[in-house]
Design a protein around this motif. Structure first.
Motif, PDB file in Angstrom:
ATOM      1  N   ILE A 134       0.823  -1.204   0.000  1.00  0.00           N
ATOM      2  CA  ILE A 134       0.000   0.000   0.000  1.00  0.00           C
ATOM      3  C   ILE A 134       0.863   1.261   0.000  1.00  0.00           C
ATOM      4  O   ILE A 134       1.987   1.267   0.518  1.00  0.00           O
ATOM      5  CB  ILE A 134      -0.955  -0.016   1.221  1.00  0.00           C
ATOM      6  CG1 ILE A 134      -2.214   0.811   0.929  1.00  0.00           C
ATOM      7  CG2 ILE A 134      -0.249   0.446   2.507  1.00  0.00           C
ATOM      8  CD1 ILE A 134      -3.427   0.375   1.710  1.00  0.00           C
TER       9      ILE A 134
ATOM     10  N   ASP B  82      -7.404   5.314  -7.634  1.00  0.00           N
ATOM     11  CA  ASP B  82      -6.902   4.777  -6.366  1.00  0.00           C
ATOM     12  C   ASP B  82      -8.043   4.781  -5.351  1.00  0.00           C
ATOM     13  O   ASP B  82      -8.950   5.610  -5.420  1.00  0.00           O
ATOM     14  CB  ASP B  82      -5.748   5.627  -5.829  1.00  0.00           C
ATOM     15  CG  ASP B  82      -4.401   5.217  -6.398  1.00  0.00           C
ATOM     16  OD1 ASP B  82      -4.057   4.035  -6.269  1.00  0.00           O
ATOM     17  OD2 ASP B  82      -3.709   6.084  -6.976  1.00  0.00           O
TER      18      ASP B  82
ATOM     19  N   GLU C  74      -8.477   5.218  -1.381  1.00  0.00           N
ATOM     20  CA  GLU C  74      -7.771   5.665  -0.180  1.00  0.00           C
ATOM     21  C   GLU C  74      -8.668   5.459   1.037  1.00  0.00           C
ATOM     22  O   GLU C  74      -9.889   5.602   0.946  1.00  0.00           O
ATOM     23  CB  GLU C  74      -7.418   7.149  -0.337  1.00  0.00           C
ATOM     24  CG  GLU C  74      -6.581   7.728   0.796  1.00  0.00           C
ATOM     25  CD  GLU C  74      -6.148   9.151   0.511  1.00  0.00           C
ATOM     26  OE1 GLU C  74      -4.958   9.453   0.623  1.00  0.00           O
ATOM     27  OE2 GLU C  74      -7.013   9.992   0.174  1.00  0.00           O
TER      28      GLU C  74
ATOM     29  N   TYR D  80      -6.515  -3.271   2.678  1.00  0.00           N
ATOM     30  CA  TYR D  80      -5.697  -3.617   1.506  1.00  0.00           C
ATOM     31  C   TYR D  80      -6.274  -4.825   0.777  1.00  0.00           C
ATOM     32  O   TYR D  80      -6.385  -4.837  -0.461  1.00  0.00           O
ATOM     33  CB  TYR D  80      -4.264  -3.896   1.967  1.00  0.00           C
ATOM     34  CG  TYR D  80      -3.293  -4.188   0.845  1.00  0.00           C
ATOM     35  CD1 TYR D  80      -2.937  -3.204  -0.068  1.00  0.00           C
ATOM     36  CD2 TYR D  80      -2.702  -5.447   0.716  1.00  0.00           C
ATOM     37  CE1 TYR D  80      -2.029  -3.461  -1.092  1.00  0.00           C
ATOM     38  CE2 TYR D  80      -1.801  -5.718  -0.298  1.00  0.00           C
ATOM     39  CZ  TYR D  80      -1.473  -4.720  -1.197  1.00  0.00           C
ATOM     40  OH  TYR D  80      -0.581  -4.983  -2.209  1.00  0.00           O
TER      41      TYR D  80
ATOM     42  N   THR E  60      -5.661   1.124  -1.968  1.00  0.00           N
ATOM     43  CA  THR E  60      -4.312   1.291  -2.523  1.00  0.00           C
ATOM     44  C   THR E  60      -3.509   2.385  -1.819  1.00  0.00           C
ATOM     45  O   THR E  60      -2.301   2.463  -1.984  1.00  0.00           O
ATOM     46  CB  THR E  60      -4.395   1.623  -4.027  1.00  0.00           C
ATOM     47  OG1 THR E  60      -5.236   2.771  -4.218  1.00  0.00           O
ATOM     48  CG2 THR E  60      -4.964   0.456  -4.820  1.00  0.00           C
TER      49      THR E  60
ATOM     50  N   THR F 275       1.387  -4.940   4.352  1.00  0.00           N
ATOM     51  CA  THR F 275       0.638  -5.152   3.115  1.00  0.00           C
ATOM     52  C   THR F 275       1.521  -5.664   1.975  1.00  0.00           C
ATOM     53  O   THR F 275       1.205  -5.516   0.802  1.00  0.00           O
ATOM     54  CB  THR F 275      -0.046  -3.830   2.670  1.00  0.00           C
ATOM     55  OG1 THR F 275       0.934  -2.793   2.563  1.00  0.00           O
ATOM     56  CG2 THR F 275      -1.100  -3.419   3.687  1.00  0.00           C
TER      57      THR F 275
END
Length: 217
Positions: free
Chosen positions: A2, A170, A172, A186, A191, A216
């Motif tokens: 990540i 992405d 978040e 994750y 991401t 991760t």
């Protein structure tokens, strides 16, 4: 693995540049900056001048999260200040599509943000135009809150839409993120992980950034 976005809401304001340099050197990709107006959320934090002051001291992506009413009025100021990614709460504006257009037209990356109580369906019409989606994993406005596990389902929903439609944004997460809670996020498709108190309340912020990444791998 990540990407990590330390939140300076939890940093030492008196020694802010030192804290930023610590997480930068540890490999954090983003620096998360929470902008709060005292109306959309109870707290008050920074303005565009703060972002402008930080811009010259780091090459990290400046990830600005606007927790403000009528964010479209402030977007040009934050674009001019040097924000790389600007997040707008879907709950804070009647014109989310227009707000995202302003960000993209200004040359920054556009992010839409949803609170824990807001369903993914609220943002589905604009997912085709965003670079990032921020799923709040606590109620916004204050650092140090406990992670809400029910928000993991929303990450998975977003990831499923992303895969089905071939989108490239992405995902978040922000709130209560640590080296344990980040694992489920994750696995569900997150991401980028925002972490404030987990990073900056520790004796060694750089080690905490690495702990999130190691969790991760």
């Amino acid at each position: 693995m990540i990407k990590v976005a330390p939140s300076i809401l939890s940093a030492d304001y008196v020694n802010l540049q030192k804290d930023i340099e610590k997480v930068d050197q540890a490999g954090a990709e983003y620096l998360h900056i929470d902008v709060m107006d005292g109306t959309f959320v109870p707290n008050i934090s920074y303005g565009p001048g703060f972002v402008k002051a930080i811009r010259p001291i780091t090459k990290m992506t400046l990830d600005v999260h606007l927790m403000v009413e009528h964010p479209e009025h402030l977007l040009p100021l934050f674009i001019d200040a040097g924000a790389d990614v600007i997040g707008v709460q879907v709950e804070a504006t009647q014109h989310i599509h227009r707000a995202l257009q302003i960000i993209k037209n200004g040359g920054a990356k556009a992010e839409v943000v949803i609170n824990p109580g807001t369903p993914v369906a609220m943002i589905e019409p604009v997912l085709h135009m965003v670079d990032q989606v921020l799923v709040m994993t606590v109620n916004p406005g204050f650092g140090g809150q406990k992670f809400l596990p029910e928000t993991v389902d929303k990450i998975a929903q977003l990831n499923a839409i992303k895969q089905k439609k071939g989108y490239d944004f992405d995902i978040e997460v922000d709130g209560g993120v640590n080296d344990k809670t980040v694992i489920d996020c994750y696995k569900a498709g997150a991401t980028v992980a925002v972490a404030g108190s987990f990073v900056f309340d520790a004796a060694d912020p750089a080690a905490q950034v690495k702990a999130l990444k190691n969790a991760t791998k």
